[in-house]
Design a protein around this motif. Structure first.
Motif, PDB file in Angstrom:
ATOM      1  N   CYS A 306       0.861  -1.189   0.000  1.00  0.00           N
ATOM      2  CA  CYS A 306       0.000   0.000   0.000  1.00  0.00           C
ATOM      3  C   CYS A 306       0.899   1.242   0.000  1.00  0.00           C
ATOM      4  CB  CYS A 306      -0.847   0.060   1.270  1.00  0.00           C
ATOM      5  SG  CYS A 306      -1.848  -1.399   1.519  1.00  0.00           S
ATOM      6  N   SER A 355       5.992  -0.831   8.144  1.00  0.00           N
ATOM      7  CA  SER A 355       5.568  -1.132   9.517  1.00  0.00           C
ATOM      8  C   SER A 355       5.434  -2.618   9.765  1.00  0.00           C
ATOM      9  CB  SER A 355       4.220  -0.470   9.793  1.00  0.00           C
ATOM     10  OG  SER A 355       3.240  -1.006   8.905  1.00  0.00           O
ATOM     11  N   GLU A 494       0.385  14.431   0.867  1.00  0.00           N
ATOM     12  CA  GLU A 494       0.116  13.998   2.241  1.00  0.00           C
ATOM     13  C   GLU A 494       0.642  14.958   3.303  1.00  0.00           C
ATOM     14  OE1 GLU A 494       1.829  10.334   3.769  1.00  0.00           O
ATOM     15  OE2 GLU A 494       3.506  10.516   2.390  1.00  0.00           O
TER      16      GLU A 494
HETATM   17  O1  M6R Z   1       3.857   0.350   6.729  1.00  0.00           O
HETATM   18  P1  M6R Z   1       3.524   0.231   5.279  1.00  0.00           P
HETATM   19  O2  M6R Z   1       4.687   0.390   4.396  1.00  0.00           O
HETATM   20  O3  M6R Z   1       2.760  -1.031   4.964  1.00  0.00           O
HETATM   21  O4  M6R Z   1       2.546   1.446   5.001  1.00  0.00           O
HETATM   22  C1  M6R Z   1       1.923   1.613   3.772  1.00  0.00           C
HETATM   23  C2  M6R Z   1       1.373   3.010   3.626  1.00  0.00           C
HETATM   24  O5  M6R Z   1       0.422   3.270   4.603  1.00  0.00           O
HETATM   25  C3  M6R Z   1       2.479   4.076   3.705  1.00  0.00           C
HETATM   26  O6  M6R Z   1       3.486   3.830   2.783  1.00  0.00           O
HETATM   27  C4  M6R Z   1       1.890   5.473   3.453  1.00  0.00           C
HETATM   28  O7  M6R Z   1       1.447   5.589   2.148  1.00  0.00           O
HETATM   29  C5  M6R Z   1       2.935   6.541   3.786  1.00  0.00           C
HETATM   30  N1  M6R Z   1       2.413   7.443   4.771  1.00  0.00           N
HETATM   31  C6  M6R Z   1       3.299   7.393   2.633  1.00  0.00           C
HETATM   32  O8  M6R Z   1       4.281   8.322   2.965  1.00  0.00           O
END
Ligand code: M6R
Length: 614
Positions: A306, A355, A494
């Protein structure tokens, strides 16, 4: 989303919980609350706003006590206001709860409890859960731990919870399904948190609950772990944490985002350290070595992720197909999980997540596993749910990323994925030894080239000042730099709330070119390698419609300099490695524009770092 913190021990709980909440604020920051037990009664304070607001509001209550729980919220059920903030009391006032997650069937439980005389102050699912626990405790005549276990078997959804009972003041009961929960184990004291950052200065020993586990944390006793489903005993696995305090502080920078942008040379080096042995012509990656056949025999690789991680996945599609000649599909995890995809045991799924907790990505992994696919994770957070759920994986080793906008996560993900593709290309025999070695040596130069790219910061600040009041921006790139254009646009929107869109440069003529006038800044990635002449033509098209052109070019470029309003140079590198450099100026431009517009760079509105709800 949401951060939870708890403490039970011999110290004052208030400062520990407040500081812990501040460290977890990246997980949600629309309201915050704390409950403390002073040996006699529960003192509770909560407020809409940030932890700093809570600190002020909490002056109204007694801050005494060595047991406390706290919460920082990203609202799901109920608007962010004082009443909907956590912690929530049960009707008797004896129980209090904090919760990260969503109880999906809360409406029907609420109706049933209402029939039994319960009343509700808030619109939250969490208040329903604490009253369900209270009802079970009463009707079944059981202690808190058992009541929590029975109640959780009646709920559908996701949770990391901590529950305190005034009648059992030497314990806190915690449970997890879907949302993360770590327990820090100190000397005669325990810490509870969504990640280890709130307790890292007190202990290096932690237990991460698995899904469907709960724990009774009792002072002076060992923690008791149980399976929520059948109350069977589970055994805690104590991990020694590697994190240090410095990594989670700003270290002299104004914002975490800026610190993390500047950390990229180090972070990329850490990502390939021990893996990339350029002199010996080797890439060592245990997760790939042990599963080489699965990758080589794969019908296709499916990448799910995502946001920014999805953009890294798009870059990886180019890398894997171009270098290793393996077919790749890249999907938003949220679409993949609900669209009945064709996936078999001959496919490999790569899940990318900073994450390691993103709910949609986790669900996509589970679906792929059910269909028999081999699942490989690329995560940053060690021990995260995705890291545990996948069959094998590679950590990015970027260190904690606290700014909500992903920066070093993106470049380190691309680094890991590049190493993977190179290793596969070499093993498949697609690459000659010379070409392979050229890539390895070039990859080793990337950290210093990122450092060089960061030197444009002052120029970028000047450019940011020119465009800070724009209402729309376009980002264009081709090939490997098309995903970088998407990422540049995401970064800007964002954190600065300026509308921005990324496109493959050639798509302009199919619609977006209609938007161009003298008010429209267009960021174009026009590096020498990779469709340079074509991008130059696209720049001409924008120029003849009076758009403002900010071009990211290769050092020494003269042609684009004559056409563009501003140019920002990055060092030359191999085409497939250019995203690691071209993304740097775009991160910096977003950062400076957001700062100049007075936006909260590290905690942009409506967002949270860990998206643990779908
Ligand atoms: O922790 P993740 O990489 O799975 O998170 C995915 C997205 O929520 C994250 O990359 C989001 O788009 C960032 N805030 C963008 O800067």
């Amino acid at each position: 989303m949401c951060g939870i913190v708890g403490y039970i021990g011999h110290r004052e709980a208030f400062p520990i919980v407040i500081k812990g909440l501040q460290r977890l604020e990246y997980r949600g920051y629309d309201s915050a609350g704390i409950a403390l037990f002073d040996g006699n009664q529960i003192n509770l304070s909560k407020t809409k706003g940030k932890v700093e607001d809570l600190k002020n509001k909490a002056k109204e209550i007694s801050q005494a006590g060595s047991i406390g729980i706290g919460h920082t919220r990203w609202a799901t059920h109920g608007v962010p206001n004082d009443v909907n903030s956590h912690p929530h009391y049960s009707n008797s006032g004896n129980l209090v709860i904090i919760h990260n997650g969503i109880i999906e069937n809360y409406e029907s439980i609420k109706q049933e409890l209402t029939k039994r005389g319960y009343t509700f102050q808030s619109d939250t699912d969490t208040e329903v859960l604490i009253n369900l626990i209270e009802e079970v405790k009463k009707t079944e005549d059981v202690k808190l731990g058992k009541a929590v276990q029975i109640a959780l078997n009646q709920v559908v959804g996701a949770y990391a919870i901590a529950v305190f009972d005034k009648e059992k003041p030497d314990e806190i009961v915690v449970a997890k399904l879907g949302s993360p929960l770590a327990i820090g184990i100190g000397e005669e004291e325990f810490f509870i948190a969504s990640d280890a950052s709130p307790f890292i200065e007190f202990t290096n020993n932690a237990v991460y609950l698995e899904d469907e586990e709960m724990a009774i944390i009792r002072l002076g006793k060992e923690i008791k772990l149980r399976k929520i489903k059948d109350d069977a005993v589970a055994y805690p696995r104590i991990l020694e944490l590697q994190m240090n305090l410095e990594e989670i502080e700003k270290g002299g920078y104004d914002h975490f985002m800026l610190k993390e942008i500047y950390e990229q040379p180090r972070a990329i080096k850490d990502t390939y350290r021990g893996r990339l042995l350029a002199e010996q012509g080797l890439i060592r990656m245990a997760g790939i070595d042990l599963n080489m056949e699965k990758f080589l025999n794969a019908n296709k690789i499916i990448i799910v992720a995502c946001g920014t991680s999805w953009h890294a996945g798009l870059v990886a599609e180019y890398i894997f197909e171009d270098l290793a000649r393996i077919p790749v599909e890249v999907e938003y995890a949220s679409e993949f999980r609900y669209r009945n995809p064709v996936i078999t045991d001959k496919d490999v799924l790569i899940a990318i997540s900073q994450s390691g907790e993103t709910a949609d990505t986790l669900a996509a992994i589970k679906l792929a596993k059910e269909k028999g696919a081999f699942v490989f994770g690329v995560c940053n957070v060690v021990g995260s749910s995705i890291a545990r759920e996948t069959d094998a994986g590679a950590y990015t080793h970027a260190g904690p990323e606290i700014g909500v906008a992903s920066t070093k996560a993106f470049t380190t993900q691309i680094t890991v994925l590049t190493l993977m593709a190179l290793k596969l290309a070499k093993t498949k025999g697609v690459f000659s030894e010379t070409k392979y070695r050229e890539y390895l040596s070039e990859l080793e130069t990337i950290p210093s080239k990122v450092e060089k790219s960061l030197e444009s910061n002052t120029l970028i600040e000047i450019i940011a000042d020119v465009y800070k009041d724009s209402t729309n921006c376009l980002y264009l790139g081709r090939g490997y730099n098309f995903p970088v254009a998407l990422e540049g646009a995401l970064k800007l929107k964002e954190i600065s709330y300026i509308h921005a869109e990324g496109y493959p440069a050639a798509e302009m003529k199919h619609g977006p070119i209609a938007l161009i006038d003298e008010q429209m800044p267009v960021f174009v990635i026009a590096t020498k390698k990779g469709h340079y002449e074509k991008v130059v033509s696209n720049i001409q098209e924008i120029k003849s419609r009076k758009g403002k052109i900010i071009a990211i070019v290769t050092e020494g470029d003269e042609q684009v300099k004559d056409l563009a309003d501003h140019v920002i140079e990055v060092p030359e590198t191999l085409e497939s490695l250019t995203p690691l450099l071209t993304t740097i100026p775009l991160q910096l431009i977003s950062y400076h524009i957001a700062v100049m517009r007075g936006c909260n760079v590290d905690q942009p509105r409506n967002l949270a770092k860990s998206v643990t709800v779908e």
